[in-house]
Write a protein that holds these residues in place. Structure first.
Motif, PDB file in Angstrom:
ATOM      1  N   ARG A 151      -9.358   0.621   0.484  1.00 28.26           N
ATOM      2  CA  ARG A 151      -9.078   1.211   1.674  1.00 28.26           C
ATOM      3  C   ARG A 151      -7.722   0.833   2.358  1.00 28.26           C
ATOM      4  NH1 ARG A 151     -14.754  -0.351   4.638  1.00 28.26           N
ATOM      5  NH2 ARG A 151     -14.363  -2.135   3.273  1.00 28.26           N
ATOM      6  N   ARG A 152      -7.535  -0.581   2.246  1.00 31.35           N
ATOM      7  CA  ARG A 152      -6.255  -0.859   2.868  1.00 31.35           C
ATOM      8  C   ARG A 152      -4.933  -0.557   2.038  1.00 31.35           C
ATOM      9  NH1 ARG A 152      -6.105  -7.749   2.610  1.00 31.35           N
ATOM     10  NH2 ARG A 152      -5.992  -7.867   0.277  1.00 31.35           N
ATOM     11  N   GLU A 153      -5.181  -0.683   0.706  1.00 25.92           N
ATOM     12  CA  GLU A 153      -4.292  -0.041  -0.170  1.00 25.92           C
ATOM     13  C   GLU A 153      -3.827   1.248   0.225  1.00 25.92           C
ATOM     14  OE1 GLU A 153      -6.160  -3.613  -2.133  1.00 25.92           O
ATOM     15  OE2 GLU A 153      -6.939  -1.752  -1.189  1.00 25.92           O
ATOM     16  N   ILE A 154      -4.879   2.218   0.384  1.00 23.12           N
ATOM     17  CA  ILE A 154      -4.742   3.525   0.451  1.00 23.12           C
ATOM     18  C   ILE A 154      -4.013   3.762   2.062  1.00 23.12           C
ATOM     19  CG2 ILE A 154      -5.909   5.952   0.881  1.00 23.12           C
ATOM     20  CD1 ILE A 154      -7.960   4.545  -1.062  1.00 23.12           C
ATOM     21  N   LEU A 155      -4.421   3.253   2.937  1.00 20.69           N
ATOM     22  CA  LEU A 155      -3.995   3.180   4.096  1.00 20.69           C
ATOM     23  C   LEU A 155      -2.376   2.895   4.473  1.00 20.69           C
ATOM     24  CD1 LEU A 155      -6.677   2.004   6.682  1.00 20.69           C
ATOM     25  CD2 LEU A 155      -5.203   4.146   6.993  1.00 20.69           C
ATOM     26  N   ALA A 156      -2.226   1.662   3.652  1.00 18.18           N
ATOM     27  CA  ALA A 156      -0.862   1.004   3.761  1.00 18.18           C
ATOM     28  C   ALA A 156       0.143   1.808   2.938  1.00 18.18           C
ATOM     29  CB  ALA A 156      -0.939  -0.114   3.029  1.00 18.18           C
ATOM     30  N   ALA A 157      -0.379   2.492   1.907  1.00 16.99           N
ATOM     31  CA  ALA A 157       0.490   3.402   0.993  1.00 16.99           C
ATOM     32  C   ALA A 157       0.859   4.567   1.856  1.00 16.99           C
ATOM     33  CB  ALA A 157       0.069   3.864  -0.422  1.00 16.99           C
ATOM     34  N   GLN A 178       2.309  -4.065   7.094  1.00 17.57           N
ATOM     35  CA  GLN A 178       1.722  -5.404   6.755  1.00 17.57           C
ATOM     36  C   GLN A 178       0.559  -5.454   7.668  1.00 17.57           C
ATOM     37  OE1 GLN A 178       4.366  -8.501   6.421  1.00 17.57           O
ATOM     38  NE2 GLN A 178       6.035  -7.289   5.644  1.00 17.57           N
ATOM     39  N   ALA A 179       0.823  -5.130   9.050  1.00 16.11           N
ATOM     40  CA  ALA A 179      -0.359  -5.165  10.016  1.00 16.11           C
ATOM     41  C   ALA A 179      -1.573  -4.322   9.406  1.00 16.11           C
ATOM     42  CB  ALA A 179       0.175  -5.049  11.682  1.00 16.11           C
ATOM     43  N   VAL A 180      -1.308  -3.126   9.087  1.00 21.05           N
ATOM     44  CA  VAL A 180      -2.326  -2.228   8.711  1.00 21.05           C
ATOM     45  C   VAL A 180      -3.104  -2.867   7.406  1.00 21.05           C
ATOM     46  CG1 VAL A 180      -2.806   0.283   7.679  1.00 21.05           C
ATOM     47  CG2 VAL A 180      -1.292  -0.192   9.806  1.00 21.05           C
ATOM     48  N   PHE A 181      -2.221  -3.171   6.512  1.00 21.21           N
ATOM     49  CA  PHE A 181      -2.526  -3.831   5.275  1.00 21.21           C
ATOM     50  C   PHE A 181      -3.633  -5.137   5.532  1.00 21.21           C
ATOM     51  CE2 PHE A 181      -2.596  -6.445   1.510  1.00 21.21           C
ATOM     52  CZ  PHE A 181      -2.873  -5.498   0.534  1.00 21.21           C
ATOM     53  N   ASN A 182      -3.178  -5.979   6.475  1.00 25.50           N
ATOM     54  CA  ASN A 182      -4.029  -7.041   6.641  1.00 25.50           C
ATOM     55  C   ASN A 182      -5.044  -6.966   7.778  1.00 25.50           C
ATOM     56  OD1 ASN A 182      -2.546  -8.690   5.060  1.00 25.50           O
ATOM     57  ND2 ASN A 182      -0.572  -8.757   6.343  1.00 25.50           N
ATOM     58  N   ALA A 186     -10.169  -1.227  12.363  1.00 27.09           N
ATOM     59  CA  ALA A 186      -9.243  -2.009  12.938  1.00 27.09           C
ATOM     60  C   ALA A 186      -7.798  -1.682  12.863  1.00 27.09           C
ATOM     61  CB  ALA A 186      -9.176  -3.500  12.430  1.00 27.09           C
ATOM     62  N   ALA A 187      -7.555  -0.935  11.473  1.00 22.43           N
ATOM     63  CA  ALA A 187      -6.205  -0.339  11.225  1.00 22.43           C
ATOM     64  C   ALA A 187      -5.876   0.902  11.849  1.00 22.43           C
ATOM     65  CB  ALA A 187      -6.185  -0.014   9.718  1.00 22.43           C
ATOM     66  N   LEU A 188      -6.901   1.714  12.033  1.00 21.77           N
ATOM     67  CA  LEU A 188      -6.900   2.705  12.960  1.00 21.77           C
ATOM     68  C   LEU A 188      -6.507   2.568  14.309  1.00 21.77           C
ATOM     69  CD1 LEU A 188      -7.177   6.002  13.514  1.00 21.77           C
ATOM     70  CD2 LEU A 188      -9.571   5.435  13.721  1.00 21.77           C
ATOM     71  N   THR A 189      -7.219   1.543  14.928  1.00 21.08           N
ATOM     72  CA  THR A 189      -7.101   0.914  16.148  1.00 21.08           C
ATOM     73  C   THR A 189      -5.452   0.517  16.372  1.00 21.08           C
ATOM     74  OG1 THR A 189      -9.334   0.172  16.806  1.00 21.08           O
ATOM     75  CG2 THR A 189      -7.565  -0.897  18.095  1.00 21.08           C
ATOM     76  N   TYR A 190      -5.097  -0.179  15.410  1.00 20.22           N
ATOM     77  CA  TYR A 190      -3.617  -0.716  15.450  1.00 20.22           C
ATOM     78  C   TYR A 190      -2.735   0.400  15.557  1.00 20.22           C
ATOM     79  CZ  TYR A 190       0.577  -2.758  14.265  1.00 20.22           C
ATOM     80  OH  TYR A 190       2.252  -3.327  14.242  1.00 20.22           O
TER      81      TYR A 190
END
Length: 371
Positions: A267-273, A286-290, A296-300
């Motif tokens: 998931r985090r790789e897909i979102l970050a890409a 990086q913030a999304v990936f971490n 939490a990534a969506l909220t960011y």
């Protein structure tokens, strides 16, 4: 043949029954009888330990056995602390102790849902004399640590696990036997409809119904999206709407077509890409990936949009949705025995509040036909 087991509420109830039995008879139980209610049968649950903590309080421990299921609660201990009390109107009060999650969208109530409440109260009330009252506190010592490996927080349950379910039987949703059940349902519905909606879990099914989609066109897939897509194509289904929580469904954009976290998680790789492709700056990628979770990534990303007036959520998630459509159809094509099939796919992703984040272009067209 896969072996079914019992859901967490059953073991919580068994422990409570054993603790109450000790308070009444000062004798430990090795097996606790639990009326499952749903289904109407009695389960005999092993009790590991029982101890009297005081004249009015006892503690008993059972251990989860969900059967042949990829369930992270397998073998986890469930404690029930039962104490006599004199005040209050209710004969049985249920509380959540350490490891039981709290519902942030429901005034922080413990995540002990309707079936678990009913199971505990009906079984325990049968053991009480008129006028007797008890308080039961359910404790999951490993609940807080296990919860970080679930999507509970995505649906507003934090700091522990839920006592969830509508039945006492734990079906092995990730085993081939369960896939056979899903395929049978798909075969039935494919014989009646050219357009179907695939939902990974109960949240998708519930939201789809509320949006006005015909329940007869809804098909539960659990984590078996790949085999179910191929089966639908073989059966001649023309259109499939993939409807799911973004933290699960986005895995398809990475070519992951069995979505159980034990097997694969990108998931985090897909979102970050997709963030990088959309043009986000490196610190934001990086913030999304971490981020600890997809939610939490969506909220960011939402916070970026709010502070900069940008439209990153729509850009990133629209790209993910379109990628899901493309990769789903590629998956079908790659597993198709002939080149005559014509199944098309559209995808809708929703967040933890069951609000739709994005619809792919194809999904928008399909929704117009389905609702």
């Amino acid at each position: 043949m896969s072996r079914s087991g019992y859901t967490l509420p059953v073991f919580a109830c068994a422990a409570a029954v054993a603790a109450l039995h000790w308070l009444r008879d000062r004798q430990p139980l090795t097996l606790a009888s639990v009326d499952l209610i749903e289904p109407a049968q009695i389960a005999e649950i092993p009790i590991e330990q029982v101890a009297g903590l005081s004249e009015n309080t006892a503690l008993a421990i059972a251990r989860s056995d969900p059967g042949d299921n990829l369930d992270l609660t397998k073998d986890t201990p469930i404690w029930a602390l039962v104490e006599w009390r004199e005040q209050g109107d209710d004969a049985v009060i249920i509380k959540g102790g350490e490891g039981i999650g709290r519902q942030v969208n429901a005034d922080d109530k413990p995540a002990i849902y309707a079936y678990a409440q009913r199971l505990l109260k009906e079984n325990l009330q049968l053991m009480l004399a008129p006028g007797e009252k008890i308080t039961v506190t359910i404790i999951l010592p490993e609940g807080r640590s296990l919860a970080v490996r679930t999507s509970n927080s995505a649906f507003g349950v934090v700091e522990g696990l839920s006592l969830l379910g509508t039945t006492g039987i734990s079906q092995p949703l990730s085993t081939p036997d369960q896939l056979a059940i899903f395929r049978a349902e798909l075969q039935n519905k494919a014989s009646r409809f050219e357009s179907l909606v695939f939902c990974i879990g109960e949240n998708g099914l519930d939201l789809a119904r509320k949006l006005g989609i015909n329940p007869e066109q809804l098909v539960k897939t659990a984590n078996w999206l790949g085999p179910m897509l191929v089966e639908a194509d073989v059966l001649g289904v023309k259109e499939i709407l993939l409807f799911g929580y973004h933290g699960k469904l986005m895995k398809l954009a990475g070519g992951i077509f069995h979505t159980h976290h034990y097997l694969a998680d990108g998931r985090r790789e897909i979102l970050a890409a997709h963030c990088a492709i959309a043009g986000l700056k490196s610190p934001d990628i990086q913030a999304v990936f971490n981020s600890a979770t997809a939610e939490a990534a969506l909220t960011y990303l939402k916070s970026l949009d709010a502070t900069t007036g940008s439209d990153w959520v729509n850009q990133v998630y629209s790209a993910i949705a379109e990628t899901i459509d493309v990769r789903s159809q590629e998956y079908i094509q790659n597993h198709r025995e002939s080149s005559t099939g014509s199944t098309i796919c559209g995808s809708i992703l929703f967040d933890r509040d069951r609000k739709i984040i994005v619809k792919s272009k194809t999904a928008g067209l399909l929704m117009g036909k389905l609702c």
